[in-house]
Structure formats: C-alpha cells, structure tokens
Design an enzyme around this catalytic site. Structure first.
Site, PDB file in Angstrom:
ATOM      1  N   GLU A 412       0.884  -1.174   0.000  1.00 40.59           N
ATOM      2  CA  GLU A 412       0.000   0.000   0.000  1.00 40.59           C
ATOM      3  C   GLU A 412       0.912   1.211   0.000  1.00 40.59           C
ATOM      4  O   GLU A 412       1.799   1.329   0.851  1.00 40.59           O
ATOM      5  CB  GLU A 412      -0.902   0.003   1.234  1.00 40.59           C
ATOM      6  CG  GLU A 412      -1.737   1.271   1.391  1.00 40.59           C
ATOM      7  CD  GLU A 412      -2.633   1.555   0.195  1.00 40.59           C
ATOM      8  OE1 GLU A 412      -3.505   0.716  -0.100  1.00 40.59           O
ATOM      9  OE2 GLU A 412      -2.458   2.599  -0.471  1.00 40.59           O
ATOM     10  N   GLU A 481      -6.488   0.733  -7.148  1.00 38.28           N
ATOM     11  CA  GLU A 481      -6.533   2.204  -7.317  1.00 38.28           C
ATOM     12  C   GLU A 481      -5.598   2.698  -8.416  1.00 38.28           C
ATOM     13  O   GLU A 481      -5.087   3.821  -8.355  1.00 38.28           O
ATOM     14  CB  GLU A 481      -6.213   2.931  -5.989  1.00 38.28           C
ATOM     15  CG  GLU A 481      -7.215   2.683  -4.900  1.00 38.28           C
ATOM     16  CD  GLU A 481      -6.865   1.465  -4.054  1.00 38.28           C
ATOM     17  OE1 GLU A 481      -5.678   1.168  -3.902  1.00 38.28           O
ATOM     18  OE2 GLU A 481      -7.790   0.791  -3.562  1.00 38.28           O
ATOM     19  N   GLU A 505     -15.118  -5.601  -1.695  1.00 38.52           N
ATOM     20  CA  GLU A 505     -14.957  -5.061  -0.337  1.00 38.52           C
ATOM     21  C   GLU A 505     -16.136  -4.181   0.066  1.00 38.52           C
ATOM     22  O   GLU A 505     -16.410  -4.015   1.252  1.00 38.52           O
ATOM     23  CB  GLU A 505     -13.640  -4.291  -0.226  1.00 38.52           C
ATOM     24  CG  GLU A 505     -13.587  -3.024  -1.034  1.00 38.52           C
ATOM     25  CD  GLU A 505     -12.170  -2.447  -1.145  1.00 38.52           C
ATOM     26  OE1 GLU A 505     -11.212  -3.208  -1.029  1.00 38.52           O
ATOM     27  OE2 GLU A 505     -12.053  -1.236  -1.358  1.00 38.52           O
TER      28      GLU A 505
HETATM   29  C1  NOJ Z   1      -7.840  -0.410  -0.675  1.00 38.98           C
HETATM   30  C2  NOJ Z   1      -7.808  -1.751  -1.345  1.00 38.98           C
HETATM   31  O1  NOJ Z   1      -8.759  -1.847  -2.367  1.00 38.98           O
HETATM   32  C3  NOJ Z   1      -8.020  -2.804  -0.280  1.00 38.98           C
HETATM   33  O2  NOJ Z   1      -8.109  -4.069  -0.871  1.00 38.98           O
HETATM   34  C4  NOJ Z   1      -6.891  -2.709   0.709  1.00 38.98           C
HETATM   35  O3  NOJ Z   1      -7.116  -3.634   1.735  1.00 38.98           O
HETATM   36  C5  NOJ Z   1      -6.813  -1.316   1.328  1.00 38.98           C
HETATM   37  N1  NOJ Z   1      -6.774  -0.333   0.297  1.00 38.98           N
HETATM   38  C6  NOJ Z   1      -5.577  -1.151   2.192  1.00 38.98           C
HETATM   39  O4  NOJ Z   1      -4.447  -1.209   1.380  1.00 38.98           O
HETATM   40 CA    CA Z   2      -9.835   0.026  -3.595  1.00 41.63          CA
END
Ligand code: NOJ
Ligand code: CA
Length: 698
Positions: A412, A481, A505
């Site tokens: 991330e 993203e 999600e």
């Molecule tokens: C957004 C992502 O789509 C998700 O899958 C991830 O867990 C979170 N960011 C944290 O990185």
């Molecule tokens: Ca996302």
C-alpha cells in the site's frame, strides 16, 4: 505466433481527397473517414447498414500546434491482417486478431504539421489512434485537449459511472444519454477539478441503441498519455473525449514520434459478443516478456477481510499515531492487540491454504507505516522492507515454503507513487530474497507527486513502469486504485489483475447490488481482469468502521458463479477461514475451479441483468458453468452443446428454492446430474442468486 499478412497497401502515396473507408472482414461494420471544410478530419461508423456514430470531429490540440484542421490527405494505406496469438493466460488459449486497417496520412502547410490516423475495423468493432511522426514543425507538445467526438445517432441507453480523475469505485447508472446530467447531479463535487469531472462519465461505458445494438466505448494500450473521460452533450447525444489533466491543467507532455492510445468501439447486436470480444487485447502490443514460464495464475486467501468486517482489527501494529517508519523503534512500542498480520494468525491462513490447495496467502498490514496511513500528507508513509515486530518474516517464509504455499506481498503506497518509485528496486529485491513472487499494490488517497491525479499522464506512466520493472524481477502484479485497465496486461502479462472499480470489499460498506456484477463484465472487465475478491460465504457482516451491519447483495451460490463470470488469473477466496469451515461442501467448488481457460462460451447475457458462461479449463478437459442474475430471480437456460460427445457428471451448486440475496442468502444445494451435449437445463436462479457447475467426463 502465426502471422498472416493477406493484403498489402495499394493506395500508398496517392493523394485522395474524397471520403475514404474500410469495412470489417464480415462487412457488418464500415468506417468512413473524411475531411470537412477547412480540412478538419471526421470519422463515422455504420453497423449492418445503420449509422452508429455520425460524422464526428477528430484531432489533438496543443499549445504549440493544433492537429485539428487545415489538413489534406497525403496518402492512404490499407491492409488486411488475420493472425492468431496465444495469451499467457486468459479466457481463450488462442485469440484471433482479424481486421482491415486504413491509415490516413494527413499533412498541412503553413504551419507545417503531419499526423496519421490509423483505423482498424474488426468484425466486433473499431479502433483508431493518432500517430504523430517527427515533424518539420514542433516536436514537443503541451497537450491541452483531444477533440475526438462521438456523435450518437439516437438517445441511446447508457451504462456508466461518473467522471472522476481519481477513483472509479462507483455503482453503475443505467439511463438514457439525455438523462446523464441529472444522474450525475447526485454526486456532490466540491473543488473546481471535481466540478469539471462532474460533467462527464468514465470509460469503459456501454450503450444500447433503440435497435438493440450494444456499443462499448473505451481505449486500448494507454501509455504515455492520460486516461480518457467522456464529456456529455445530453441534448445532442454527443460525447467528447476529456483527457484527465494534471493539476497544472496540462493533459500530456509529448515528444514525437508518439502514438496515442486506441479509441475503441466494441459493437454487436448480440450482447454475448460484447463479453466475448478480445478487441481491446488485440489492439495492445504483444508481450514484452520473452520467457513467461514464471507467470503463474493462482488463487489466494488473505489476512484482509478481518480488517473490513471486524470493526476492531487494523492494519496498524500499534496505536501510536506518531510512529514513523525508519525512525521509530517499533519493537519498543506496545502492540495494539488488534493486528491480524501477526505470525500466529498468518500461520493459520497458511495452514488453511495448504489444506485446501490454495496457492497463496496475502498479508496486509505486515510493514511499518500504517499508524497514520490515511493522512496522505507525508513524503514517506511506508517502508516496503521493514516488517512489524510481530510479523516474523524468516519464520513465515520457511513455514510457507514447507507447506507449499506462496506468501503474497502487499505494497500500500497511500498514493505516494513518487516514494514508491524510489523504493521500488529495494522493495522488489526484498520480495525475491524472501520468496515472494506476487504483489498487491495500492494507491489510496491523494496522489504524490501532488501535481497529479490517479489517472493523469504521470500516474499512467508510473503504473506501467511498475509492471515493467516487476517483470525484470519476475514479479506478478495485482494493482488497486490504478488507472482503469486498457489491455496492457497483454504487453505485461505479469500484470495479472487490477481492482479499478468498486470491488467486493463494498459488501462490507452497505453492499453491492446484484446488478453490479452483471454490468462489470460488459464494461470494466473489457480492459482486463479485475481483482473483485469473490467467495463471500458470510453475507451479513459488521459494517466497515461503523459498528452496524452490512448486507451483501448476493447469495452464497452466486459467489461461486463469480469465479466464472468475473474471470481473472488471480482470484481471491476473500472470506475468513472460519466461515469457509462452516460450508466445506460449497468451498469444494473454490478448491476445484481453475483460473485459466482454454475456451469460453457466453450462453446468455444482458447488461445489468444476467450472464451465463461456460469455460473449459486450460489444464484439463473439465468444463465449468457460471450463471448470475440481478435482484430478480430467473431461469437460466444452459444448453450443453458446447461439450464434445460423451457423458459427463455435472455437480451443480445452486440456490435452494427459498434462497434470496437478502432474506435467505446462505440457502444452497449441491446436486449431481448426468449431462451430454444434447442436454438443455432450465436452471432457476434466486433473486440476487447464481449457479456454478463443474462438469467432468464420466
Ligand atoms: C484499498 C484496497 O482496495 C483494499 O483491498 C486494501 O485492503 C486497502 N486499500 C488497504 O491497502
Ligand atoms: Ca480500492
């Protein structure tokens, strides 16, 4: 690769001033190019004798030169190409790339400028791009605008998400073109940039004309250029390209020679053809990776969903908001006790994966930096080679290896793409040293460099660069993203999937309506696979961060069908091991289902409503069928004539008769029947439901 070049240029060098055109090999689609008064280029597209796109402007507008008018035609080249290529992974083991090409060379004097427009007309649509050769005039451009318009011939029905320079995680609207502004008004836009975005929609977008012709508009091979939105002129049913600018207002900085991405149209009066189309992949460059033997499609589970549904679990190791990666000694900080990326818990996931034949385990929250990660203000947010003290990497690396499971890395970046560029080599080396060969990347927040948006030219280049650099390290990528995909995964087949849409999600944030996964394959998925994260068995859960409940828009059986209707070479089984342990017979399907296919047959389809697809495993003779519907129940008609002669055992995972996405989502049945190529099955699907079938020769 087989490569047959059938016809060669015959008009080269001849100045033609009348309209020129080319038809698809079948003759169903024809493309016409013309110069309007003042030498302004226009194109139009007809399908089966009806105009789909009426004459529409083309061109590029830069500070230095306007490639918009003043042109004469300096030459026209045509060629027919029919070749077949073999993707490293995908829905088909062979893809036919069959088109007629028309390249129109345009020239202007005083000021001097040159541009070629290259059209490719396939049986399932059209692509064209602008090619800027080295010029007598300026060879560097500060690009402000692309003129490409889409003059539609009716108030078509459209399926779309709102324009946005930074996110595509939206639900889809279905309205007439004329109703788009009203639909967009419900999105509150605060800044000037957001208001500019608020007048347009994103691609891929889909339309259905009054004659029931389906048209998908998107782009292919996006590189060195920003992503495209579409400005909407509702009254005149007209769309116009809107290039995502940087925060300085510039769309692209170009040096000649330069080719733009392709503007693409997938066209058919049969909705199933839109799903089957490989037009966007065909318009991308072949793989730049020579030895692809290390690229391995896979399934994975992850230390992930706990953070979305538990309300108490977190990516961060400590509760100290001032912890600073590379500075703070984390081993001296107390753990917050709510950190699932710890050695014992990760071992539990590794054990589960090993017991069920799942290839990988993703672990999020393993590295320093999560304490204040959502502030998006720092030039250094994360370190990608610094595990938290409770994540014993050497131990887990050896444990996973012993169990035959691969750990999947998580990077991330908190949208700090600039710092990710700095750390990339070190991060990839760290991965290889620790036996990782796949990484999920993420860009949550406002982009750094602060001059950029998620889909501006710099970020497009960044994500392409990450894929290219990862290939050098033999690393596979699953990016979140990142700009919406445009088929670049053909060129970098290590780029297995992207999120780039509202994913699974959101089931923990109010839910995705069942229609959501009935439109994504017609739109978002045309650019490449999505890491949708199917496999949700516990469909009621605590609402992410809000302490109330969230209801997923799905039945349990439908979650199995998503492995077929949302094809991807990297598929998560998103739910918690303890939830899978409650339904071991249903989880068997996730264990069995492949993620790479030799062939695919779309049996039934209507955007936003339903999809039924059959696929053959690339590594066996087994077939699989997936069928999903929207919030209305329906009976899928599954015609097994795709099977070779013989008797087969079909294991059907279906909604129980009283199943319902909201009222009774976990009611499913598993039954086994014998089928032959002559079987036609009427298969009921619950409201918001689905069916998954495994078919094995007897
Ligand atoms: C957004 C992502 O789509 C998700 O899958 C991830 O867990 C979170 N960011 C944290 O990185
Ligand atoms: Ca996302």
């Amino acid at each position: 690769m087989k490569n047959f070049l059938l016809t060669l240029s015959f008009l080269s060098g001849i100045a033609a001033q009348a309209a020129v055109g080319v038809s698809s090999p079948s003759g169903d689609i024809s493309l016409t190019f013309d110069l309007e008064q003042g030498g302004a280029p226009v194109y139009s597209i007809d399908y089966k004798g009806k105009t789909i796109v009426a004459p529409s402007r083309m061109g590029l507008m830069a500070d230095e030169t306007a490639f918009t008018d003043g042109f004469t035609i300096a030459g026209v080249d045509t060629v027919t190409v029919d070749r077949t290529w073999q993707p490293v992974w995908g829905e088909y083991s062979d893809v036919r790339d069959h088109f007629r090409e028309l390249a129109v060379k345009l020239k202007a004097e005083n000021p001097s400028k040159e541009m070629t427009v290259r059209f490719r007309v396939f049986d399932d649509g059209v692509g064209f791009r602008y090619e800027l050769p080295v010029q007598d005039g300026p060879n560097y451009l500060t690009l402000r605008d692309e003129l490409t318009e889409y003059n539609l011939t009716a108030d078509n029905k459209a399926y779309y998400i709102p324009g946005d320079y930074d996110t595509d995680e939206y639900l889809w609207s279905e309205t007439a073109i004329s109703e788009i502004p009203e639909a967009l008004a419900k999105y509150h836009k605060h800044t000037e940039a957001q208001r500019a975005e608020g007048k347009n929609i994103q691609t891929p977008m889909l339309m259905k004309t009054p004659d029931s012709v389906y048209v998908n508009i998107h782009e292919a091979a996006l590189a060195g250029y920003p992503a495209m939105l579409l400005d909407v002129d509702a009254e005149n049913h007209k769309l116009k390209t809107h290039l995502v600018p940087d925060r300085l207002g510039v769309s692209a900085y170009l040096q000649m020679p330069f080719n733009t991405p392709w503007r693409t149209f997938i066209i058919s009066d049969d909705a199933r053809d839109i799903l089957a189309s490989q037009l966007i992949m065909n318009l991308n460059e072949p793989s730049k990776i020579e030895d692809t033997s290390w690229i391995k499609p896979m399934k994975f589970v992850g230390v992930w969903w706990e953070m979305f549904t538990g309300n108490v679990k977190t990516w961060a190791y400590s509760d100290d908001p001032l912890a600073k990666p590379g500075v703070t000694d984390y081993s001296k900080l107390p753990s917050n006790g709510r950190h699932p990326a710890n050695t014992e818990n990760v071992k539990r996931y590794i054990d589960f994966a090993a017991a069920h034949g799942i290839d990988g385990v993703l672990v999020e929250g393993w590295n320093e930096g999560w304490e204040d990660w959502a502030s998006y203000r720092k030039n250094r947010q994360f370190l990608f080679d610094k595990p938290y003290p409770d994540f014993d990497l050497p131990q887990l690396r050896d444990y996973a290896k012993e169990k035959g499971v691969k750990l999947i890395m998580h990077h991330e970046t908190a949208a700090n793409a600039a710092d990710y560029d700095f750390q990339l080599d070190r991060a990839f080396k760290f991965m290889k040293d620790n036996n990782y060969d796949a990484v999920k990347t993420g860009y949550v927040g406002a982009i750094i460099p602060r001059s950029e948006h998620h889909t501006s030219q710099w970020m497009v280049d960044h994500v392409n660069r990450v894929a290219e650099r990862a290939a050098e390290y033999q690393i596979m990528i699953d990016s979140h993203e990142a700009p919406r995909p445009t088929g670049m995964c053909r060129t970098y087949p290590n780029w297995l999937a992207q999120e780039s849409a509202r994913g699974g999600e959101f089931e923990s944030m109010g839910g995705n309506p069942p229609s959501h996964t009935c439109i994504l394959p017609f739109t978002r998925l045309k650019g490449g696979p999505m890491d949708y994260t199917p496999g949700l068995f516990e469909t009621r859960m605590s609402y992410y961060g809000e302490g109330k409940d969230s209801q997923a828009g799905t039945t349990l059986a439908r979650q199995l069908a998503l492995y077929l209707t949302m094809p991807s070479p990297i598929q998560m089984a998103c739910d918690l091991p303890e939830n899978y342990d409650r339904f071991p017979d249903a989880f068997k399907f996730i264990e069995d289902v492949p993620v790479d296919w030799a062939d695919s047959r779309y049996l039934e389809a209507e955007p936003n409503r339903y999809i039924t697809v059959a696929r053959r495993d690339k590594n066996s003779e087994d077939w699989y069928v997936g069928a999903i519907t929207d919030h209305n129940g329906r009976t899928a008609t599954i015609d097994f004539s795709f099977l070779p002669e013989g008797n087969y055992e079909a294991t059907i995972y279906e909604d129980a008769p009283d199943a319902h996405w909201k009222e009774n989502p976990q009611a499913y049945r598993i039954r086994t029947v014998t089928v032959t190529p002559h079987t036609v099955l009427s298969q009921p699907l619950a409201p918001g439901g689905g069916t998954a079938i495994r078919i094995v020769r007897k």
